[in-house]
Scaffold this motif. Structure first.
Motif, PDB file in Angstrom:
ATOM      1  N   GLY A   1      64.601  54.666  85.373  1.00 31.26           N
ATOM      2  CA  GLY A   1      64.356  54.498  86.798  1.00 31.26           C
ATOM      3  C   GLY A   1      63.167  53.610  87.080  1.00 31.26           C
ATOM      4  N   ALA A   2      62.174  53.628  86.181  1.00 32.70           N
ATOM      5  CA  ALA A   2      60.985  52.792  86.329  1.00 32.70           C
ATOM      6  C   ALA A   2      61.156  51.419  85.675  1.00 32.70           C
ATOM      7  CB  ALA A   2      59.775  53.500  85.728  1.00 32.70           C
ATOM      8  N   GLY A   3      62.334  51.131  85.105  1.00 31.78           N
ATOM      9  CA  GLY A   3      62.588  49.833  84.486  1.00 31.78           C
ATOM     10  C   GLY A   3      62.044  49.676  83.083  1.00 31.78           C
ATOM     11  N   GLU A   4      61.676  50.801  82.405  1.00 29.50           N
ATOM     12  CA  GLU A   4      61.106  50.736  81.051  1.00 29.50           C
ATOM     13  C   GLU A   4      62.218  50.950  80.016  1.00 29.50           C
ATOM     14  OE1 GLU A   4      58.207  53.835  81.280  1.00 29.50           O
ATOM     15  OE2 GLU A   4      56.718  52.554  82.258  1.00 29.50           O
ATOM     16  N   ASN A   5      63.089  49.984  79.876  1.00 32.05           N
ATOM     17  CA  ASN A   5      64.259  50.132  79.012  1.00 32.05           C
ATOM     18  C   ASN A   5      63.894  50.233  77.530  1.00 32.05           C
ATOM     19  OD1 ASN A   5      65.913  50.001  81.245  1.00 32.05           O
ATOM     20  ND2 ASN A   5      66.242  47.808  81.090  1.00 32.05           N
ATOM     21  N   ALA A   6      62.910  49.447  77.086  1.00 35.53           N
ATOM     22  CA  ALA A   6      62.521  49.488  75.673  1.00 35.53           C
ATOM     23  C   ALA A   6      61.968  50.862  75.307  1.00 35.53           C
ATOM     24  CB  ALA A   6      61.476  48.404  75.394  1.00 35.53           C
TER      25      ALA A   6
ATOM     26  N   CYS B   1      65.761  59.245  90.868  1.00 38.94           N
ATOM     27  CA  CYS B   1      65.225  59.249  92.240  1.00 38.94           C
ATOM     28  C   CYS B   1      63.729  59.539  92.231  1.00 38.94           C
ATOM     29  CB  CYS B   1      65.961  60.279  93.088  1.00 38.94           C
ATOM     30  SG  CYS B   1      67.702  59.914  93.368  1.00 38.94           S
ATOM     31  N   TYR B   2      63.316  60.471  91.353  1.00 39.62           N
ATOM     32  CA  TYR B   2      61.894  60.812  91.241  1.00 39.62           C
ATOM     33  C   TYR B   2      61.097  59.608  90.747  1.00 39.62           C
ATOM     34  CZ  TYR B   2      57.730  63.356  89.630  1.00 39.62           C
ATOM     35  OH  TYR B   2      56.442  63.781  89.426  1.00 39.62           O
ATOM     36  N   GLY B   3      61.640  58.904  89.730  1.00 40.97           N
ATOM     37  CA  GLY B   3      60.952  57.726  89.217  1.00 40.97           C
ATOM     38  C   GLY B   3      60.847  56.615  90.240  1.00 40.97           C
ATOM     39  N   ALA B   4      61.855  56.524  91.141  1.00 38.19           N
ATOM     40  CA  ALA B   4      61.849  55.501  92.184  1.00 38.19           C
ATOM     41  C   ALA B   4      61.158  55.959  93.459  1.00 38.19           C
ATOM     42  CB  ALA B   4      63.284  55.093  92.503  1.00 38.19           C
TER      43      ALA B   4
ATOM     44  N   GLN C   1      58.945  65.296 102.027  1.00 33.13           N
ATOM     45  CA  GLN C   1      59.872  65.065 103.130  1.00 33.13           C
ATOM     46  C   GLN C   1      59.969  63.577 103.445  1.00 33.13           C
ATOM     47  OE1 GLN C   1      58.912  67.509 106.492  1.00 33.13           O
ATOM     48  NE2 GLN C   1      58.770  69.377 105.275  1.00 33.13           N
ATOM     49  N   ALA C   2      58.950  62.834 103.045  1.00 34.23           N
ATOM     50  CA  ALA C   2      58.983  61.381 103.235  1.00 34.23           C
ATOM     51  C   ALA C   2      59.663  60.739 102.051  1.00 34.23           C
ATOM     52  CB  ALA C   2      57.554  60.848 103.384  1.00 34.23           C
ATOM     53  N   GLY C   3      59.782  59.417 102.074  1.00 40.50           N
ATOM     54  CA  GLY C   3      60.445  58.708 100.979  1.00 40.50           C
ATOM     55  C   GLY C   3      59.472  58.211  99.947  1.00 40.50           C
ATOM     56  N   VAL C   4      58.292  58.807  99.833  1.00 40.75           N
ATOM     57  CA  VAL C   4      57.256  58.315  98.921  1.00 40.75           C
ATOM     58  C   VAL C   4      56.948  59.404  97.910  1.00 40.75           C
ATOM     59  CG1 VAL C   4      54.923  57.437  98.722  1.00 40.75           C
ATOM     60  CG2 VAL C   4      56.286  56.878 100.739  1.00 40.75           C
ATOM     61  N   ALA C   5      56.938  59.030  96.639  1.00 44.60           N
ATOM     62  CA  ALA C   5      56.597  59.987  95.591  1.00 44.60           C
ATOM     63  C   ALA C   5      55.086  60.082  95.458  1.00 44.60           C
ATOM     64  CB  ALA C   5      57.213  59.562  94.262  1.00 44.60           C
TER      65      ALA C   5
ATOM     66  N   TRP D   1      62.524  60.497  97.804  1.00 45.82           N
ATOM     67  CA  TRP D   1      62.601  61.930  98.079  1.00 45.82           C
ATOM     68  C   TRP D   1      63.685  62.277  99.101  1.00 45.82           C
ATOM     69  CZ3 TRP D   1      60.745  66.036  95.608  1.00 45.82           C
ATOM     70  CH2 TRP D   1      59.766  65.799  94.633  1.00 45.82           C
ATOM     71  N   SER D   2      64.030  61.351  99.975  1.00 43.54           N
ATOM     72  CA  SER D   2      65.096  61.631 100.935  1.00 43.54           C
ATOM     73  C   SER D   2      66.432  61.833 100.213  1.00 43.54           C
ATOM     74  CB  SER D   2      65.209  60.495 101.955  1.00 43.54           C
ATOM     75  OG  SER D   2      65.486  59.265 101.309  1.00 43.54           O
ATOM     76  N   GLN D   3      66.677  61.029  99.174  1.00 43.70           N
ATOM     77  CA  GLN D   3      67.897  61.204  98.385  1.00 43.70           C
ATOM     78  C   GLN D   3      67.849  62.506  97.598  1.00 43.70           C
ATOM     79  OE1 GLN D   3      70.698  60.009  98.425  1.00 43.70           O
ATOM     80  NE2 GLN D   3      71.665  59.726  96.429  1.00 43.70           N
ATOM     81  N   ILE D   4      66.677  62.878  97.115  1.00 47.99           N
ATOM     82  CA  ILE D   4      66.524  64.149  96.396  1.00 47.99           C
ATOM     83  C   ILE D   4      66.911  65.320  97.293  1.00 47.99           C
ATOM     84  CG2 ILE D   4      64.793  65.732  95.433  1.00 47.99           C
ATOM     85  CD1 ILE D   4      63.408  63.222  94.258  1.00 47.99           C
TER      86      ILE D   4
END
Length: 430
Positions: free
Chosen positions: A60-65, A281-284, A423-427, A287-290
């Motif tokens: 989710g954070a783009g750290e594929n390696a 969703c947590y990594g991105a 409740q907001a969209g910010v982690a 929270w609204s999707q969660i």
């Protein structure tokens, strides 16, 4: 995943149904092994939760390696941990089963069964870790298909190895374990071939990754394993409560334990497939999707589980007739079904909330919820019911404990998600 879980748990129930035809004593002996089998599963599921959570967060954070290094690391470490645990449980089998209440007759049935059953448990754990890796990358289809394949292999081999064919008499109880070994081995061969075709593993930098990631991994895996180990510990205490009632009730309790996991197939499927989605969703920071995912999952859990529970309770006599060979065991099992199956709607709510907690950064709260469910709600009600009302009181007490656990978990979730940043969209770091 629901189809896969249904098939996987279904073959475990088929094992017990076949073994029931051998007699009450072999079925009771197998029932004594359930808590230790659940203990192994608890360790592997705790490790699997950490695998899925860390890899899905990295993706989710783009750290594929980093996700590739984590996949390699946890597969190697997980296999070693479960292998060591299996050796310890084989070495300590006599004192452990004696403490659980097994008599000499039960021990004679357990002895030849326990070693192959531990081998099967180790192979099953390896297969589960590979499944966790696929789920973390968003592929739930292959694990589901492999669960179906494993169950079909087991279903075909069970009667052959347990009862024999033609002049071959079969192996009895150990035959069920041997069938499971071959079923899991088949699944491992296929999934490892598929895994080799994916670019999801990396061996370079694994040692450095282990030094970097062991703390966050332990931070998730530790509480998750504690959460998963509490049910087998509770199962050991529960069967020690049941054992004084007699061999018939131990056998009925063992069948009900298998039926419980099968009836919770949709819940178990969601506990496997929902956390990787929540982890992304947590990594991105979404929270609204969660919130939307959790609301939907809990609604499905209550509606499905309550509907299934009522139907099973109405048909309890027929279900017991299909599963148990002896009339006394059938009668005891039917009573358990009528009380317990509807209460699994509340139990499903608790299981989903605990599973979500491990993916959303509050594993300690999830562990405490598991502890409260078992040692504050379930076991005290089970013991008190058995003391006051015998077998019927025990069944009623278990149902009340499940309802209390579901209500407690729902209250805790509402409090956690009512915080402003969730409740907001910010982690926000937890």
């Amino acid at each position: 995943m629901a189809i896969g879980v249904l098939s996987l748990l279904g073959f475990q129930l088929v094992d017990s149904a076949f073994i029931a035809r051998l007699g009450t004593a072999p079925l009771a002996a197998q029932s004594f092994t359930f808590p230790l089998s659940f203990f192994i599963i608890g360790i592997q599921v705790g490790l699997g939760i950490a695998i899925a959570a860390l890899i899905s967060r990295a993706l989710g954070a783009g750290e594929n390696a980093r996700a590739k290094r984590l996949g390699t690391l946890v597969l190697m470490a997980g296999g070693g941990v479960i292998g060591l645990l299996a050796v310890i449980l084989w070495w300590l089998q006599a004192p452990i089963f004696t403490l659980l209440g097994a008599d000499q007759t039960a021990l004679e049935h357990i002895r030849p069964y326990w070693a192959p059953q531990l081998v099967a448990a180790w192979l099953g754990a390896l297969l589960y870790f590979v499944y966790s890796l696929f789920r973390a990358h968003g592929d739930t289809k292959l694990p589901g298909k492999m669960m179906v394949l494993s169950s079909l292999v087991n279903l075909a081999l069970d009667p052959l190895f347990i009862f024999g064919v033609g002049p071959w008499e079969g192996l009895g109880l150990p035959g069920a374990a041997l069938a499971t070994i071959l079923a899991f081995a088949t699944g491992l061969v296929v999934t490892c071939r598929q895994l080799a075709r994916q670019n999801w593993l990396a061996f370079n930098g694994v040692k450095a990754e282990a030094l970097l990631s062991y703390k966050p991994f332990a931070g998730i895996a530790g509480p998750a394993m504690m959460s998963q180990l509490m049910p087998p510990l509770a199962a050991m205490l529960a069967i020690s409560i049941v054992a004084p009632l007699g061999e018939t009730y131990v056998a009925a309790w063992g069948l009900a334990s298998r039926l419980e996991t099968l009836s919770l197939m949709v819940i178990l499927a969601m506990t496997m497939s929902l956390p990787p989605w929540l982890g992304r969703c947590y990594g991105a920071g979404d929270w609204s999707q969660i919130h939307r995912l959790l609301r939907l999952a809990l609604k499905v859990a209550v509606v499905w589980q309550l509907s299934l529970g009522v139907l099973m309770a109405l048909g309890a006599s027929w279900v017991a007739l299909a599963l148990a060979g002896q009339p006394e065991v059938q009668k005891a099992l039917a009573l358990l079904i009528r009380f317990l199956l509807p209460s699994y709607a509340a139990l499903g709510v608790c299981m989903l909330i605990v599973s979500a907690g491990n993916a959303l950064g509050w594993p300690l709260r999830a562990m405490l919820l598991s502890a409260a469910r078992l040692f504050i709600c379930y076991l005290p009600c089970l013991w008190l019911g058995a003391q006051l009302g015998g077998w019927m009181g025990l069944a009623l007490g278990a149902a009340i404990g499940n309802v209390m656990a579901g209500l407690t978990s729902w209250h805790v979730l509402k409090r956690i998600l009512s915080r402003p940043h969730r409740q907001a969209g910010v982690a926000k770091p937890v």
